[in-house]
Design a protein around this motif. Sequence first.
Motif, PDB file in Angstrom:
ATOM      1  N   PHE A 147       0.842  -1.197   0.000  1.00 46.74           N
ATOM      2  CA  PHE A 147       0.000   0.000   0.000  1.00 46.74           C
ATOM      3  C   PHE A 147       0.875   1.244   0.000  1.00 46.74           C
ATOM      4  O   PHE A 147       0.665   2.183  -0.784  1.00 46.74           O
ATOM      5  CB  PHE A 147      -0.900  -0.027   1.246  1.00 46.74           C
ATOM      6  N   VAL A 148       1.880   1.231   0.861  1.00 46.10           N
ATOM      7  CA  VAL A 148       2.784   2.380   0.986  1.00 46.10           C
ATOM      8  C   VAL A 148       3.591   2.584  -0.290  1.00 46.10           C
ATOM      9  O   VAL A 148       3.747   3.729  -0.757  1.00 46.10           O
ATOM     10  CB  VAL A 148       3.723   2.192   2.202  1.00 46.10           C
ATOM     11  N   THR A 149       4.109   1.514  -0.881  1.00 44.61           N
ATOM     12  CA  THR A 149       4.918   1.677  -2.087  1.00 44.61           C
ATOM     13  C   THR A 149       4.059   2.082  -3.290  1.00 44.61           C
ATOM     14  O   THR A 149       4.521   2.831  -4.157  1.00 44.61           O
ATOM     15  CB  THR A 149       5.702   0.388  -2.411  1.00 44.61           C
ATOM     16  N   THR A 150       2.822   1.609  -3.339  1.00 44.22           N
ATOM     17  CA  THR A 150       1.893   2.057  -4.386  1.00 44.22           C
ATOM     18  C   THR A 150       1.645   3.549  -4.252  1.00 44.22           C
ATOM     19  O   THR A 150       1.617   4.294  -5.241  1.00 44.22           O
ATOM     20  CB  THR A 150       0.549   1.300  -4.290  1.00 44.22           C
ATOM     21  N   THR A 189      -4.997  -2.464  -5.937  1.00 43.22           N
ATOM     22  CA  THR A 189      -3.693  -3.102  -5.740  1.00 43.22           C
ATOM     23  C   THR A 189      -3.671  -3.927  -4.464  1.00 43.22           C
ATOM     24  O   THR A 189      -3.153  -5.055  -4.435  1.00 43.22           O
ATOM     25  CB  THR A 189      -2.577  -2.039  -5.695  1.00 43.22           C
ATOM     26  N   SER A 190      -4.245  -3.375  -3.400  1.00 41.83           N
ATOM     27  CA  SER A 190      -4.269  -4.087  -2.119  1.00 41.83           C
ATOM     28  C   SER A 190      -5.052  -5.392  -2.217  1.00 41.83           C
ATOM     29  O   SER A 190      -4.661  -6.415  -1.636  1.00 41.83           O
ATOM     30  CB  SER A 190      -4.878  -3.198  -1.030  1.00 41.83           C
ATOM     31  N   LEU A 191      -6.139  -5.387  -2.955  1.00 38.68           N
ATOM     32  CA  LEU A 191      -6.938  -6.601  -3.110  1.00 38.68           C
ATOM     33  C   LEU A 191      -6.178  -7.664  -3.911  1.00 38.68           C
ATOM     34  O   LEU A 191      -6.235  -8.862  -3.591  1.00 38.68           O
ATOM     35  CB  LEU A 191      -8.262  -6.276  -3.802  1.00 38.68           C
ATOM     36  N   VAL A 192      -5.457  -7.242  -4.934  1.00 42.43           N
ATOM     37  CA  VAL A 192      -4.664  -8.192  -5.723  1.00 42.43           C
ATOM     38  C   VAL A 192      -3.542  -8.780  -4.862  1.00 42.43           C
ATOM     39  O   VAL A 192      -3.290  -9.996  -4.899  1.00 42.43           O
ATOM     40  CB  VAL A 192      -4.078  -7.509  -6.977  1.00 42.43           C
ATOM     41  N   VAL A 193      -2.882  -7.934  -4.086  1.00 36.26           N
ATOM     42  CA  VAL A 193      -1.830  -8.410  -3.187  1.00 36.26           C
ATOM     43  C   VAL A 193      -2.411  -9.377  -2.165  1.00 36.26           C
ATOM     44  O   VAL A 193      -1.826 -10.433  -1.879  1.00 36.26           O
ATOM     45  CB  VAL A 193      -1.147  -7.218  -2.475  1.00 36.26           C
ATOM     46  N   ALA A 194      -3.568  -9.032  -1.618  1.00 33.85           N
ATOM     47  CA  ALA A 194      -4.226  -9.895  -0.633  1.00 33.85           C
ATOM     48  C   ALA A 194      -4.536 -11.257  -1.230  1.00 33.85           C
ATOM     49  O   ALA A 194      -4.349 -12.298  -0.589  1.00 33.85           O
ATOM     50  CB  ALA A 194      -5.504  -9.229  -0.126  1.00 33.85           C
ATOM     51  N   SER A 195      -5.010 -11.271  -2.464  1.00 29.65           N
ATOM     52  CA  SER A 195      -5.316 -12.525  -3.144  1.00 29.65           C
ATOM     53  C   SER A 195      -4.066 -13.392  -3.263  1.00 29.65           C
ATOM     54  O   SER A 195      -4.089 -14.596  -2.965  1.00 29.65           O
ATOM     55  CB  SER A 195      -5.887 -12.247  -4.539  1.00 29.65           C
ATOM     56  N   GLY A 243      -1.539  -4.244 -16.132  1.00 29.86           N
ATOM     57  CA  GLY A 243      -0.503  -5.206 -16.506  1.00 29.86           C
ATOM     58  C   GLY A 243       0.537  -5.387 -15.422  1.00 29.86           C
ATOM     59  O   GLY A 243       1.003  -6.506 -15.175  1.00 29.86           O
ATOM     60  N   ALA A 244       0.912  -4.286 -14.748  1.00 28.90           N
ATOM     61  CA  ALA A 244       1.889  -4.376 -13.655  1.00 28.90           C
ATOM     62  C   ALA A 244       1.327  -5.195 -12.498  1.00 28.90           C
ATOM     63  O   ALA A 244       2.049  -5.984 -11.873  1.00 28.90           O
ATOM     64  CB  ALA A 244       2.278  -2.985 -13.180  1.00 28.90           C
ATOM     65  N   ALA A 245       0.035  -5.028 -12.213  1.00 29.64           N
ATOM     66  CA  ALA A 245      -0.605  -5.796 -11.138  1.00 29.64           C
ATOM     67  C   ALA A 245      -0.649  -7.280 -11.491  1.00 29.64           C
ATOM     68  O   ALA A 245      -0.377  -8.144 -10.648  1.00 29.64           O
ATOM     69  CB  ALA A 245      -2.012  -5.268 -10.883  1.00 29.64           C
ATOM     70  N   PRO A 256       3.874  -3.093  -7.292  1.00 28.23           N
ATOM     71  CA  PRO A 256       2.909  -2.125  -6.769  1.00 28.23           C
ATOM     72  C   PRO A 256       3.271  -0.655  -6.970  1.00 28.23           C
ATOM     73  O   PRO A 256       2.404   0.136  -7.366  1.00 28.23           O
ATOM     74  CB  PRO A 256       2.814  -2.505  -5.286  1.00 28.23           C
ATOM     75  N   PRO A 257       4.538  -0.225  -6.735  1.00 28.63           N
ATOM     76  CA  PRO A 257       4.834   1.183  -7.012  1.00 28.63           C
ATOM     77  C   PRO A 257       4.706   1.534  -8.490  1.00 28.63           C
ATOM     78  O   PRO A 257       4.367   2.670  -8.835  1.00 28.63           O
ATOM     79  CB  PRO A 257       6.281   1.358  -6.528  1.00 28.63           C
ATOM     80  N   VAL A 258       4.944   0.552  -9.362  1.00 25.66           N
ATOM     81  CA  VAL A 258       4.761   0.784 -10.799  1.00 25.66           C
ATOM     82  C   VAL A 258       3.270   0.906 -11.124  1.00 25.66           C
ATOM     83  O   VAL A 258       2.882   1.715 -11.963  1.00 25.66           O
ATOM     84  CB  VAL A 258       5.407  -0.349 -11.627  1.00 25.66           C
ATOM     85  N   VAL A 259       2.438   0.130 -10.445  1.00 23.00           N
ATOM     86  CA  VAL A 259       0.982   0.268 -10.600  1.00 23.00           C
ATOM     87  C   VAL A 259       0.574   1.692 -10.241  1.00 23.00           C
ATOM     88  O   VAL A 259      -0.151   2.357 -10.985  1.00 23.00           O
ATOM     89  CB  VAL A 259       0.221  -0.733  -9.703  1.00 23.00           C
TER      90      VAL A 259
END
Length: 292
Positions: free
Chosen positions: A18-21, A45-51, A110-112, A145-148
């Motif tokens: 979350f922070v890097t995004t 992004t957080s939901l994709v990471v959580a998954s 695409g980054a995600a 995530p930061p690229v997203v």
Amino acid sequence: MLKKYIVLTKPGIIFGNFVTTLGGFFLAAQGNIDILLLLVTLIGTSLVVASGCVINNFIDQDIDHKMQRTQNRALVTKSISPAAALIYAFILGICGLSLLWVFTNLYAFGAAVLGFVVYVFFYSLWSKRTSIHQTIIGSVSGACPPVVGYTAVSHSFDIAALLVFLAYGLWQMPHSWGIAIYRFNDYKSANIPILPVARSIKRTKIESFIYVLLFTAVLNGLYCFKYTNIFFLITFNALCAYWIYLSIIGFKAADDQLWAKRYFLYSVILITALSISLSFSYQSPAPQLPLF
């Protein structure tokens, strides 16, 4: 029961991403924050990471019971069924990717997807158990995530996006190895071939020091290419100077685990401070240096 499902997503990892995004978004926004786009990007992004984290828990059931820090996870204790976990991961992933697809752009989406695929298939399913290079492979997913965040605003992949991707990937190496040294016995018990276990703690310290230097050099490129201002240059290098100092004193540490805990915790502080500082570090107008 709700708490168990929340913990299954690894909130600490979600917060870090979350922070890097946020940092990537701030860098691209150059002070012009679209609140709705920011919220959608962060949530998606957080939901994709959580998954990805839930699936990682599913994959690691057989080794998590061997490690003290993971032996009480819900899938290990059977308080959540594997089938329920997979359904949960699927819902999280679909919701997150749908938000990014509808409200951002193909670059961010695409980054995600890249981060998810690398984390689940190339890291969790393959390299984590079989390769000493697992951390390098995992760092690719951590750099997404930061690229997203950046591309959600920029609508292009430019020099800044490349520098952010490379730098955040480089940061993952000493950060992850710090955890591995701190939890050395856990990783050894689970037979995970991460660098300090597969080679030695001394070699890990040497490589960590090199990666800290590379991280510092690469992200200074944001100032060199005029994406950030002097505030960033001073703040970032001051933060990195202390990480370099910690790397050096690690070679003479009397207690490797105690040093590694400090080293890891500072890496979290550094990346958080860095990502937040980017909201004050923009150089307007931003240069136009697209790669594609």
